[in-house]
Design a protein around this motif. Sequence first.
Motif, short mmCIF file in Angstrom:
data_model
loop_
_atom_site.label_atom_id
_atom_site.label_comp_id
_atom_site.label_asym_id
_atom_site.label_seq_id
_atom_site.Cartn_x
_atom_site.Cartn_y
_atom_site.Cartn_z
N PRO A 192 -98.42 -12.52 -12.02
CA PRO A 192 -98.65 -11.24 -11.35
C PRO A 192 -97.76 -10.11 -11.88
N SER A 193 -96.49 -10.41 -12.15
CA SER A 193 -95.60 -9.37 -12.67
C SER A 193 -96.05 -8.91 -14.05
N ARG A 254 -98.48 -22.89 -14.48
CA ARG A 254 -98.04 -21.81 -13.59
C ARG A 254 -99.09 -20.73 -13.41
N TYR A 255 -100.11 -20.72 -14.26
CA TYR A 255 -101.20 -19.76 -14.13
C TYR A 255 -102.42 -20.36 -13.46
N SER A 256 -102.35 -21.64 -13.09
CA SER A 256 -103.53 -22.38 -12.63
C SER A 256 -103.29 -22.96 -11.24
N PRO A 257 -103.53 -22.19 -10.18
CA PRO A 257 -103.26 -22.69 -8.83
C PRO A 257 -104.09 -23.93 -8.50
N HIS A 258 -103.50 -24.83 -7.74
CA HIS A 258 -104.23 -26.02 -7.32
C HIS A 258 -103.69 -26.49 -5.98
N GLY A 259 -104.59 -27.03 -5.18
CA GLY A 259 -104.22 -27.48 -3.85
C GLY A 259 -105.32 -27.17 -2.86
N THR A 260 -104.92 -26.76 -1.66
CA THR A 260 -105.88 -26.36 -0.64
C THR A 260 -106.35 -24.93 -0.91
N PRO A 261 -107.47 -24.52 -0.30
CA PRO A 261 -107.88 -23.11 -0.44
C PRO A 261 -106.79 -22.14 -0.01
N GLN A 262 -106.05 -22.48 1.03
CA GLN A 262 -104.97 -21.61 1.47
C GLN A 262 -103.90 -21.47 0.40
N GLN A 263 -103.53 -22.58 -0.23
CA GLN A 263 -102.52 -22.53 -1.28
C GLN A 263 -103.01 -21.72 -2.49
N VAL A 264 -104.27 -21.89 -2.82
CA VAL A 264 -104.84 -21.12 -3.94
C VAL A 264 -104.89 -19.64 -3.60
N ALA A 265 -105.33 -19.31 -2.40
CA ALA A 265 -105.38 -17.90 -1.99
C ALA A 265 -103.99 -17.28 -1.99
N ASP A 266 -103.01 -18.02 -1.53
CA ASP A 266 -101.64 -17.51 -1.52
C ASP A 266 -101.14 -17.23 -2.94
N ALA A 267 -101.57 -18.06 -3.90
CA ALA A 267 -101.16 -17.86 -5.29
C ALA A 267 -101.88 -16.67 -5.92
N LEU A 268 -103.09 -16.38 -5.47
CA LEU A 268 -103.87 -15.29 -6.06
C LEU A 268 -103.60 -13.94 -5.40
N PRO A 270 -100.91 -12.16 -4.86
CA PRO A 270 -100.08 -11.20 -5.60
C PRO A 270 -100.84 -10.46 -6.70
N TYR A 271 -101.89 -11.06 -7.25
CA TYR A 271 -102.69 -10.35 -8.26
C TYR A 271 -103.47 -9.20 -7.61
N VAL A 272 -103.95 -9.43 -6.38
CA VAL A 272 -104.63 -8.35 -5.65
C VAL A 272 -103.65 -7.20 -5.42
N GLU A 273 -102.43 -7.55 -5.03
CA GLU A 273 -101.41 -6.53 -4.80
C GLU A 273 -101.06 -5.79 -6.08
N SER A 296 -115.35 -20.31 -1.78
CA SER A 296 -115.81 -19.54 -0.62
C SER A 296 -114.68 -19.33 0.38
N ALA A 297 -113.90 -20.39 0.62
CA ALA A 297 -112.77 -20.29 1.55
C ALA A 297 -111.69 -19.34 1.01
N VAL A 298 -111.42 -19.43 -0.30
CA VAL A 298 -110.44 -18.52 -0.91
C VAL A 298 -110.92 -17.08 -0.77
N ARG A 299 -112.20 -16.85 -0.98
CA ARG A 299 -112.76 -15.51 -0.82
C ARG A 299 -112.52 -14.96 0.58
N GLU A 300 -112.82 -15.77 1.58
CA GLU A 300 -112.63 -15.33 2.97
C GLU A 300 -111.16 -15.02 3.26
N LEU A 301 -110.28 -15.84 2.74
CA LEU A 301 -108.85 -15.64 2.97
C LEU A 301 -108.35 -14.37 2.29
N LEU A 302 -108.80 -14.11 1.08
CA LEU A 302 -108.34 -12.92 0.38
C LEU A 302 -108.94 -11.65 0.97
N LEU A 303 -110.17 -11.71 1.40
CA LEU A 303 -110.79 -10.54 2.01
C LEU A 303 -110.18 -10.23 3.38
N ALA A 304 -109.68 -11.27 4.04
CA ALA A 304 -109.06 -11.07 5.35
C ALA A 304 -107.70 -10.41 5.23
#
Length: 304
Positions: A192-193, A254-268, A270-273, A296-304
């Motif tokens: 993200p930086s 370090r560029y490839s998030p993996h885990g639950t949708p919540q963990q992936v959304a949390d990793a992504l 900062p790119y939105v920011e 789909s779950a990551v999308r909902e989390l990021l849009l929220a």
Amino acid sequence: MQLRIGMFLPRTTLDAAPAVRVEVLRAMADAGIDHVGASDHVSFHTGWGIDGIVQATALATAEPRLAVALGVYLLPLRHPVAVARQLSTFSQLTGSTLEFGVGVGGEDPHELEICGVDPRTRGRRMDECIKILRALMTGDAVSFEGEFFQIDDARITPAPTGITLVSGGRADAALRRAGRLTDGWIAAWVTPSRFTERRAVIERAAIDAGRDPDLLRYGFQPWVGFGVDATAARAAVAAPVEAMYQLPFAKFERYSPHGTPQQVADALRPYVEAGCSSFNISAQADDWRRCVDGVSAVRELLLA
């Protein structure tokens, strides 16, 4: 700019029966995913490849509810007049919108060489391709005299519609090209930086070229793994990345998030920011349904 979340077809479905791919695409549209990704290679490392515009056309025809994002098409390996005709045909046959991401390649110089392109010239060739392509996309007659292309009174009609031209690459020359000549940038393999730093280079190039940097769009293409646990999620994404790039996954982890949708959304997030408005996610799992549900779950989390 509204955040858009899309995904590529999971790699396990690329060689599946056509009916399976249609089922996946329908599931993606039903899940609210915004677009489907297409990729492009002629002969990458082990000879693997897929033609990006052919794939984009097939995807858009199979599921009209999904827009298509092609990231990235190796434009310097083709003649821009022929590519303009392909884009016109895509528009005619599908009526879909296409984010047409272009890149110079480079991870496998042999891929350029077997197409008759000197890897040392790919950047300059890319500049000419983009200028010619953008001119032809207006439907007007185009003449061009350059280092690589000489064109006299070329015209492509009907002009392609619904095409947004963006570019990829991490080198400074690629970033300046995005600001000078295209409608935005598709990032890959950046933190993200680093995304923020690279965006500043692009915006400065746009300003220097007399363009409005606020009109540019920014995307990110991450590989992502989903699984029943962290180990399974990592394994799901590590195997295809290593097969694709012929390098250990540790170089990409370090560029490839993996885990639950919540963990992936949390990793992504900062790119939105950092200004990212579009994700083209290459999701991997032990089943394509887990990929679709995860994105789909990551999308909902990021849009929220």
